[in-house]
Design an enzyme around this catalytic site. Structure first.
Site, PDB file in Angstrom:
ATOM      1  N   HIS A 206       0.826  -1.205   0.000  1.00 22.02           N
ATOM      2  CA  HIS A 206       0.000   0.000   0.000  1.00 22.02           C
ATOM      3  C   HIS A 206       0.862   1.257   0.000  1.00 22.02           C
ATOM      4  O   HIS A 206       1.852   1.339   0.731  1.00 22.02           O
ATOM      5  CB  HIS A 206      -0.909   0.005   1.231  1.00 22.02           C
ATOM      6  CG  HIS A 206      -1.726   1.253   1.385  1.00 22.02           C
ATOM      7  ND1 HIS A 206      -2.696   1.614   0.485  1.00 22.02           N
ATOM      8  CD2 HIS A 206      -1.699   2.235   2.333  1.00 22.02           C
ATOM      9  CE1 HIS A 206      -3.253   2.752   0.877  1.00 22.02           C
ATOM     10  NE2 HIS A 206      -2.645   3.150   1.981  1.00 22.02           N
ATOM     11  N   SER A 207       0.486   2.234  -0.824  1.00 24.98           N
ATOM     12  CA  SER A 207       1.098   3.561  -0.829  1.00 24.98           C
ATOM     13  C   SER A 207       2.623   3.491  -0.983  1.00 24.98           C
ATOM     14  O   SER A 207       3.130   2.981  -1.977  1.00 24.98           O
ATOM     15  CB  SER A 207       0.690   4.306   0.441  1.00 24.98           C
ATOM     16  OG  SER A 207       1.034   5.668   0.364  1.00 24.98           O
ATOM     17  N   TYR A 208       3.369   3.962   0.014  1.00 27.79           N
ATOM     18  CA  TYR A 208       4.829   3.956  -0.067  1.00 27.79           C
ATOM     19  C   TYR A 208       5.379   2.531  -0.076  1.00 27.79           C
ATOM     20  O   TYR A 208       6.511   2.301  -0.519  1.00 27.79           O
ATOM     21  CB  TYR A 208       5.420   4.722   1.123  1.00 27.79           C
ATOM     22  CG  TYR A 208       6.859   5.168   0.908  1.00 27.79           C
ATOM     23  CD1 TYR A 208       7.143   6.421   0.363  1.00 27.79           C
ATOM     24  CD2 TYR A 208       7.920   4.348   1.244  1.00 27.79           C
ATOM     25  CE1 TYR A 208       8.444   6.829   0.162  1.00 27.79           C
ATOM     26  CE2 TYR A 208       9.231   4.749   1.044  1.00 27.79           C
ATOM     27  CZ  TYR A 208       9.486   5.987   0.501  1.00 27.79           C
ATOM     28  OH  TYR A 208      10.782   6.387   0.289  1.00 27.79           O
ATOM     29  N   THR A 234      -1.752  -1.155  -3.848  1.00 32.22           N
ATOM     30  CA  THR A 234      -2.960  -0.372  -3.584  1.00 32.22           C
ATOM     31  C   THR A 234      -2.579   1.090  -3.431  1.00 32.22           C
ATOM     32  O   THR A 234      -1.937   1.470  -2.463  1.00 32.22           O
ATOM     33  CB  THR A 234      -3.693  -0.875  -2.320  1.00 32.22           C
ATOM     34  OG1 THR A 234      -2.819  -0.829  -1.197  1.00 32.22           O
ATOM     35  CG2 THR A 234      -4.169  -2.319  -2.507  1.00 32.22           C
TER      36      THR A 234
END
Length: 330
Positions: A206-208, A234
């Protein structure tokens, strides 16, 4: 409460042992003989006497368990969570059943390197005042020191009043080899995932976390390709250009990764991308923090198809079909 045969056998033995231990030195020879007898008793064999056969199913469904839409392991018929004590008073058999189920289930490692440091009190540095080395009279130096101490006391009181939680000045010490999310991902890969017996590894980044995964691929490309079956990103913030991911990495990501991004479109609707890395589809929400949660049903289907395709050697055609799943099909 039932008492097993092994309990009935061992109970008199331990009573005898206690009686012998209460005796004098002349009982030493008997104690030695009894210890020798006990050492010959195979407790594992005794425990097997009341056990059902260690004949377990080969699949997760055979155990009558499956993962629901929330990713939780539940009994297919009752909907209840996994029960360890399936057979009462048969710990060894229950443990073997648990291990067999684990071989067919999933192991999960959660990487969260957002707090990859510890806070310690900052060491105080003593600064020598000019008055300590001057030729001022002792009385004058004492007055200056008194004023300085009063000033520091008032300043410390003000700082505490302004921020009562910060009574001491702290500093951050980063964890060795884990000072950044990228370092943390490589460390966990080297020390845990790479050394595991798992043949099918799946990532949800997710994200980073997506950026950290791409960095992992750059540093451990061959190892990742040999062990990882599929990757679900994601709302990932990775950038293959800025991170200088090579052509072979970009090609692998196109075939084995999918990025569920924040969007107001229905789940799995294709979303255009300027980056030549992997397909992008809608997570079914425009809220960044909910993209993983909202896309879980599609992610689990994506992983299932990836595993099946790997088994049947049809992996190259997998992602092209998976990332175009229509929302109605779910």
């Amino acid at each position: 409460m039932s008492i097993s045969l092994s309990s009935l056998i061992l109970l008199p033995v331990w009573i005898s042992m206690a009686q012998i231990q209460q005796g004098g030195p002349d009982e030493k020879e008997k104690t030695t003989a009894l210890k020798d007898l006990l050492s010959r008793i195979d407790l594992d064999e005794l425990m097997k006497k009341d056990e059902p056969p260690l004949d377990f199913p080969d699949t997760l469904e055979g155990f009558e368990y499956a993962f629901n839409e929330k990713g939780q392991l539940r009994h297919i018929k009752t909907g209840e969570p996994f029960v360890f004590n399936y057979q009462e008073d048969l710990h060894r058999w229950n443990q073997k059943r648990y291990e067999a189920l684990g071989e067919e289930g999933y192991g999960v490692i959660v990487l969260n390197p957002n707090e990859n440091y510890i806070e310690v009190e900052k060491p105080k540095i003593h600064v020598q005042s000019s008055s300590e080395s001057s030729d001022e009279p002792a009385e004058k130096r004492e007055r200056k020191d008194k004023v300085s101490k009063e000033t520091k006391k008032r300043r410390d009181f003000y700082e505490k009043y302004r921020n009562p939680q910060r009574e001491k000045e702290m500093m951050q010490l980063y964890i060795r080899e884990n000072g950044s999310p990228e370092e943390h991902a490589v460390y966990v890969w080297d020390h845990f995932i790479a050394q595991s017996a798992a043949e099918n590894v799946f990532f949800v980044a997710h994200s980073y976390g997506g950026l950290a995964f791409v960095e992992l691929m750059i540093q451990r490309e061959a190892d990742v390709k040999s062990k990882v079956t599929a990757v679900a990103l994601t709302d990932s913030v990775h950038n293959v250009w800025h991170q200088e991911a090579g052509k072979t990495i970009r090609e692998w990501m196109r075939e084995n990764c999918c990025n569920w991004v924040s969007s107001s479109e229905p789940l799995d609707t294709s979303v255009e991308s300027m980056l030549p890395d992997c397909p992008r589809v809608s997570a079914g929400t425009d809220r960044h923090e909910l993209t993983s949660w909202k896309s879980f049903p599609s992610i689990f289907k994506f992983f299932t198809e990836a595993s099946e395709a790997k088994t049947s050697s049809l992996k190259p055609a997998l992602t092209r079909r998976s990332h175009r799943i229509k929302h109605e099909e779910l």
